[in-house]
Design an enzyme around this catalytic site. Structure first.
Site, PDB file in Angstrom:
ATOM      1  N   GLU A 177      -5.753  -6.506   5.840  1.00  0.00           N
ATOM      2  CA  GLU A 177      -5.330  -5.639   4.736  1.00  0.00           C
ATOM      3  C   GLU A 177      -6.548  -5.132   3.985  1.00  0.00           C
ATOM      4  OE1 GLU A 177      -2.049  -6.248   1.221  1.00  0.00           O
ATOM      5  OE2 GLU A 177      -3.544  -7.822   1.465  1.00  0.00           O
ATOM      6  N   HIS A 207      -9.105  -4.302   1.161  1.00  0.00           N
ATOM      7  CA  HIS A 207      -9.443  -4.957  -0.095  1.00  0.00           C
ATOM      8  C   HIS A 207     -10.490  -4.142  -0.849  1.00  0.00           C
ATOM      9  CE1 HIS A 207      -7.308  -8.360   1.670  1.00  0.00           C
ATOM     10  NE2 HIS A 207      -7.317  -8.924   0.480  1.00  0.00           N
ATOM     11  N   ASP A 256      -7.879 -12.336   3.505  1.00  0.00           N
ATOM     12  CA  ASP A 256      -6.646 -13.129   3.505  1.00  0.00           C
ATOM     13  C   ASP A 256      -6.565 -14.085   4.688  1.00  0.00           C
ATOM     14  OD1 ASP A 256      -6.033 -11.664   1.279  1.00  0.00           O
ATOM     15  OD2 ASP A 256      -4.308 -10.621   2.142  1.00  0.00           O
ATOM     16  N   HIS A 283      -1.858 -14.733   1.842  1.00  0.00           N
ATOM     17  CA  HIS A 283      -1.347 -13.377   1.617  1.00  0.00           C
ATOM     18  C   HIS A 283       0.001 -13.498   0.919  1.00  0.00           C
ATOM     19  CE1 HIS A 283      -0.628  -9.124   2.470  1.00  0.00           C
ATOM     20  NE2 HIS A 283       0.453  -9.396   3.163  1.00  0.00           N
ATOM     21  N   GLU A 314       2.541 -11.715   0.216  1.00  0.00           N
ATOM     22  CA  GLU A 314       3.770 -11.186   0.795  1.00  0.00           C
ATOM     23  C   GLU A 314       4.348 -12.047   1.916  1.00  0.00           C
ATOM     24  OE1 GLU A 314       1.546  -7.460  -0.684  1.00  0.00           O
ATOM     25  OE2 GLU A 314       1.090  -9.493  -0.042  1.00  0.00           O
ATOM     26  N   HIS A 325      -5.505  -8.256  -6.507  1.00  0.00           N
ATOM     27  CA  HIS A 325      -5.806  -7.831  -5.137  1.00  0.00           C
ATOM     28  C   HIS A 325      -7.135  -7.080  -5.088  1.00  0.00           C
ATOM     29  CE1 HIS A 325      -5.262  -6.495  -1.047  1.00  0.00           C
ATOM     30  NE2 HIS A 325      -5.539  -5.268  -1.437  1.00  0.00           N
ATOM     31  N   GLU A 375     -10.818 -12.831  -5.312  1.00  0.00           N
ATOM     32  CA  GLU A 375     -11.052 -12.734  -3.867  1.00  0.00           C
ATOM     33  C   GLU A 375     -12.490 -12.336  -3.557  1.00  0.00           C
ATOM     34  OE1 GLU A 375      -7.035 -11.543  -1.577  1.00  0.00           O
ATOM     35  OE2 GLU A 375      -7.703 -10.031  -3.021  1.00  0.00           O
TER      36      GLU A 375
END
Length: 252
Positions: A33, A35, A44, A120, A122, A176, A181
């Site tokens: 994904e 970032h 992730d 992650h 989701e 995010h 992160e």
């Protein structure tokens, strides 16, 4: 070979290590994904795998399975959305079936305890379903297994949050590609972070609903939901030390 990564073991050493069912398997699950322009597509995956390996090293009776790299569809209000190039997601059904099959494959080897380390947001409920189904399937086959599902950020205390965000924390919903992160990646994979490409954006603000198809205008063009400008490797070390210590203590 002396490694906590089971994929790096020969099959006979692995067989002997797990045949009595007393070794815990840690299964990292992440996503590919975006970032932001300053960071790679795989935090992730890399972050939960790193944490799992450090926990396993402390335990002495855990092995880390290869991570599941593809996660459920990025959502606008938690991951920027599924319309950014590079964000490569699968359906909830696919993730559930994949995790379910992997867990049961390890059960067939003799493993009985699992910790799924999620990286992650989701993914969460699809992993819940996979774990629940795997436990029921094993039980019907006369085998009792235990699956723990955790997300590493739940082991970060308010004290550490205050230390990382001395000027105030905007909340998990907009982290995010932000400070947390980015700081962790600066600590564990600094070669995959380019702070010169950071886009300094204010924390995202969203309406109290979702809409489909997603509206790209809800997200900054950088893809991040808050600014990573104040990320440092030192902050990443604070976060990781606490996560690893607390997870290790919980499951020792």
């Amino acid at each position: 070979m002396n490694s906590v990564k089971l994929a790096e073991m020969d099959w006979m050493s692995y067989r002997d290590r797990v045949k009595d069912g007393e070794c815990t398997i840690l299964l990292p699950v992440g996503a590919i994904e975006q970032h932001g322009p300053h960071m790679s597509l795989n935090p992730d995956v890399l972050i939960p795998e790193h944490i799992a390996c450090r926990v396993a090293e402390r335990s002495g009776n855990m092995l880390v399975a290869p991570p599941i790299a593809y996660g459920y569809k990025s959502q606008v209000k938690s991951g920027g959305g599924n319309f950014f190039p590079g964000t490569t997601c699968v359906s909830g059904r696919s993730l559930e079936e994949y995790a379910y099959d992997v867990i049961l494959a390890y059960v067939a080897h003799g493993n009985r305890e699992f910790i799924v380390v999620n990286g992650h947001f989701e993914n969460s409920m699809f992993l819940v379903e996979a774990a629940d189904r795997a436990v029921k399937h094993a039980r019907l086959s006369g085998v009792a297994i235990k699956v723990v599902l955790l997300s590493y950020w739940d082991f970060i205390s308010e004290a550490t949050i205050e230390k990382v965000f001395p000027e105030g924390f905007s909340g998990w919903a907009v982290e995010h590609g932000g400070v947390l992160e980015t700081s962790i990646m600066l600590k564990i994979h600094p070669d995959q972070v380019d702070m010169s490409r950071v886009v300094d954006v204010p924390p995202a603000e969203f309406p109290p609903y979702d809409v489909f198809p997603p509206d790209p205008s809800w997200v900054a063009s950088s893809g991040t939901l808050s600014s990573p400008a104040k990320a440092t490797a030192e902050k990443g070390e604070w976060i990781l030390e606490e996560c690893i210590e607390r997870i290790s203590r919980t499951f020792s």
